[in-house]
Design a protein around this motif. Structure first.
Motif, short mmCIF file in Angstrom:
data_model
loop_
_atom_site.label_atom_id
_atom_site.label_comp_id
_atom_site.label_asym_id
_atom_site.label_seq_id
_atom_site.Cartn_x
_atom_site.Cartn_y
_atom_site.Cartn_z
N GLY A 74 0.82 -1.21 0.00
CA GLY A 74 0.00 0.00 0.00
C GLY A 74 0.85 1.26 0.00
O GLY A 74 0.52 2.25 -0.67
N LYS A 75 1.93 1.23 0.74
CA LYS A 75 2.82 2.38 0.82
C LYS A 75 3.51 2.63 -0.53
O LYS A 75 3.57 3.76 -1.01
N ILE A 76 4.03 1.57 -1.14
CA ILE A 76 4.78 1.72 -2.39
C ILE A 76 3.86 2.04 -3.56
O ILE A 76 4.13 2.97 -4.31
N TRP A 77 2.78 1.31 -3.73
CA TRP A 77 1.91 1.47 -4.90
C TRP A 77 0.64 2.27 -4.61
O TRP A 77 -0.20 2.41 -5.47
N GLY A 78 0.54 2.83 -3.42
CA GLY A 78 -0.68 3.54 -3.03
C GLY A 78 -0.71 5.02 -3.33
O GLY A 78 -1.60 5.72 -2.86
N GLY A 79 0.26 5.54 -4.05
CA GLY A 79 0.24 6.94 -4.41
C GLY A 79 1.07 7.85 -3.53
O GLY A 79 1.11 9.05 -3.73
#
Length: 127
Positions: free
Chosen positions: A115-120
């Motif tokens: 979530g942190k990497i691909w979450g914007g």
């Protein structure tokens, strides 16, 4: 002199081998660029990023870390490294992974890192 574009096919995540996927014909990369494959242990131990510059221990510089369309299974240690690289400005591209290849991974941490990497959070990570 060619530019280096790190096409990190990552051997399709951590569940297959690049030779079985591509044989002697790798995925195409943009004309005028060069590429390297990178295994998980090399990514974790030999790739660094300072102010957006991705550099290997041998001194080779890269513009992008790219995971291809088959990138699906990634472990927590690799996600930790990708998170550090993204935080330091590395351009990372490719699809969000779907699962861990390891029963030993903490799935709460895995979900948090994905979530942190691909979450914007990072404008330098693109899908």
């Amino acid at each position: 002199m060619a530019n280096y574009l790190s096409v990190w096919y990552f051997e399709h995540g951590e569940d297959t081998n690049v030779c079985t996927e591509f044989g002697s014909t790798p995925q195409p990369v943009p004309e005028g660029y060069q590429w390297d494959y990178c295994r998980p242990n090399a990514l974790i131990g030999q790739i660094k990023c300072n102010n957006g510059e991705i550099v290997s221990k041998s001194g080779t510089s890269y513009k992008v870390i790219w995971m291809d369309r088959n990138f699906e299974y990634v472990s927590v240690p690799v996600l930790r490294k990708l998170a550090r690289l993204a935080k330091n400005g590395a351009w990372i591209g490719g699809p969000k992974p779907v699962a861990s290849p390891s029963l030993a991974d903490d799935m709460e941490e895995w979900n948090t890192l994905v979530g942190k990497i691909w979450g914007g959070k990072y404008p330098n990570v693109v899908v």
